[in-house]
Design an enzyme around this catalytic site. Sequence first.
Site, short mmCIF file in Angstrom:
data_model
loop_
_atom_site.label_atom_id
_atom_site.label_comp_id
_atom_site.label_asym_id
_atom_site.label_seq_id
_atom_site.Cartn_x
_atom_site.Cartn_y
_atom_site.Cartn_z
N LYS A 1 0.82 -1.22 0.00
CA LYS A 1 0.00 0.00 0.00
C LYS A 1 0.85 1.27 0.00
O LYS A 1 0.35 2.35 -0.28
CB LYS A 1 -0.95 -0.01 1.19
N SER B 1 -3.01 -12.40 4.14
CA SER B 1 -3.33 -12.30 2.71
C SER B 1 -2.16 -12.86 1.89
O SER B 1 -2.37 -13.49 0.85
CB SER B 1 -3.65 -10.86 2.31
C1 LIG Z 1 -2.66 -7.05 3.89
C2 LIG Z 1 -3.40 -6.79 2.61
N1 LIG Z 1 -3.38 -7.72 1.66
C3 LIG Z 1 -4.04 -7.54 0.49
C4 LIG Z 1 -4.76 -6.40 0.23
C5 LIG Z 1 -5.46 -6.25 -1.09
O1 LIG Z 1 -4.76 -5.43 -2.01
P1 LIG Z 1 -5.50 -4.53 -3.06
O2 LIG Z 1 -6.19 -3.43 -2.34
O3 LIG Z 1 -4.42 -4.04 -3.97
O4 LIG Z 1 -6.51 -5.38 -3.77
C6 LIG Z 1 -4.81 -5.40 1.19
C7 LIG Z 1 -5.63 -4.23 0.94
O5 LIG Z 1 -6.26 -3.65 1.74
C8 LIG Z 1 -4.09 -5.58 2.41
O6 LIG Z 1 -4.08 -4.63 3.37
#
Ligand SMILES: Cc1ncc(COP(=O)(O)O)c(C=O)c1O
Length: 338
Positions: free
Chosen positions: A47, A287
């Site tokens: 991010k 994630s």
């Molecule tokens: C830890 C984590 N993994 C994955 C994501 C997903 O990424 P994206 O917003 O690019 O789809 C986020 C988004 O909030 C996140 O904070």
Amino acid sequence: MAKIYNSVTELVGHTPLVEFKRLAKELGLKGRVIGKLEYFNPAGSHKDRIALEIIEQAEARGDISPDKTTLVEFTSGNTGIALASFAAAKGYPFRIGLQPGVSVERLKLLEAYNAEIIPVEPELLAPVYEKGIEAFGPIIERFIEETPNGYATLQLSNPDNVNAHYKHTGPEIWEDTEGEVGVFIGGVGTGGSTHGVSKYLKEQNGDIKTIVVQPDPESVANSAVEGATDGGFHGIHQVKDENGLTAMTPDNFNENVIDEYQYITYAETLKAIHLLAKYEGIFVGASAGASLAIAIKEARKAENEGKMIVPLLPDNGERYLSEDIQRVRHELEDSVEL
Ligand SMILES: Cc1ncc(COP(=O)(O)O)c(C=O)c1O
């Protein structure tokens, strides 16, 4: 020659790709699993890229400046942490409303970076539980109304979210693999990372396959992480079911650059996190674990023999230590195979 940076913002991007060779050997994998370690960004996640791109593009358009603008966002964490860090580094005040279920670490990091946490009344938050991201609009509008010269960064729909990954994350993966990447795997929160990376990679080579990892609905409904409304997957959610795109599909998601959707359970996610820590000494968040679990499954397939399989690993496990997954995992993870 001296090598001194002028600001933390200059440290964003150029994160490393690491091939998990010990993991592959231990599990007898056929494909090559190569993780993109996004926690090497200075505020700790992928991010950072979008926070910087959104701020700097708005500055370039003349929409914001530190002497007049207050930045505002409603988020569950990593985007807020990145915005808080770079707002501080550039001299902007930053106000943030928090989605339900934010981990203690994330809250404390926001406070540490001097972000102002906006209290959100339960009545305003209630629709978020039912409708998800559709309900964010009125909350952000409220924040803007009460913030003189407030500027909402709007990560769900701001095209500079996708652009950050299209301009940087995708090219980094392409260049660092010398164009050999075969499979890319990521989850969807705002959709910015999978959209931006996959669009870039497919423009270079249309045969590259992109897989979206989706949290298993059962694991989300019966969350193993106390108080987590997202099943503990943190930041990713389901965007497609048997009826098509769900109400949780953000504007920044693009199904045209996705080839496959695969479910992963929370137990499989914890197993992947554990294996990576055990064999590679790398400890990632949930994630990342979800994408890694898919990567391991793909690397077992004969069709992927010798192929480079790149999961995007958004953040570090230290951001979630309070969830005590090392204890939870023994109850769940020991029962699954990857
Ligand atoms: C830890 C984590 N993994 C994955 C994501 C997903 O990424 P994206 O917003 O690019 O789809 C986020 C988004 O909030 C996140 O904070």
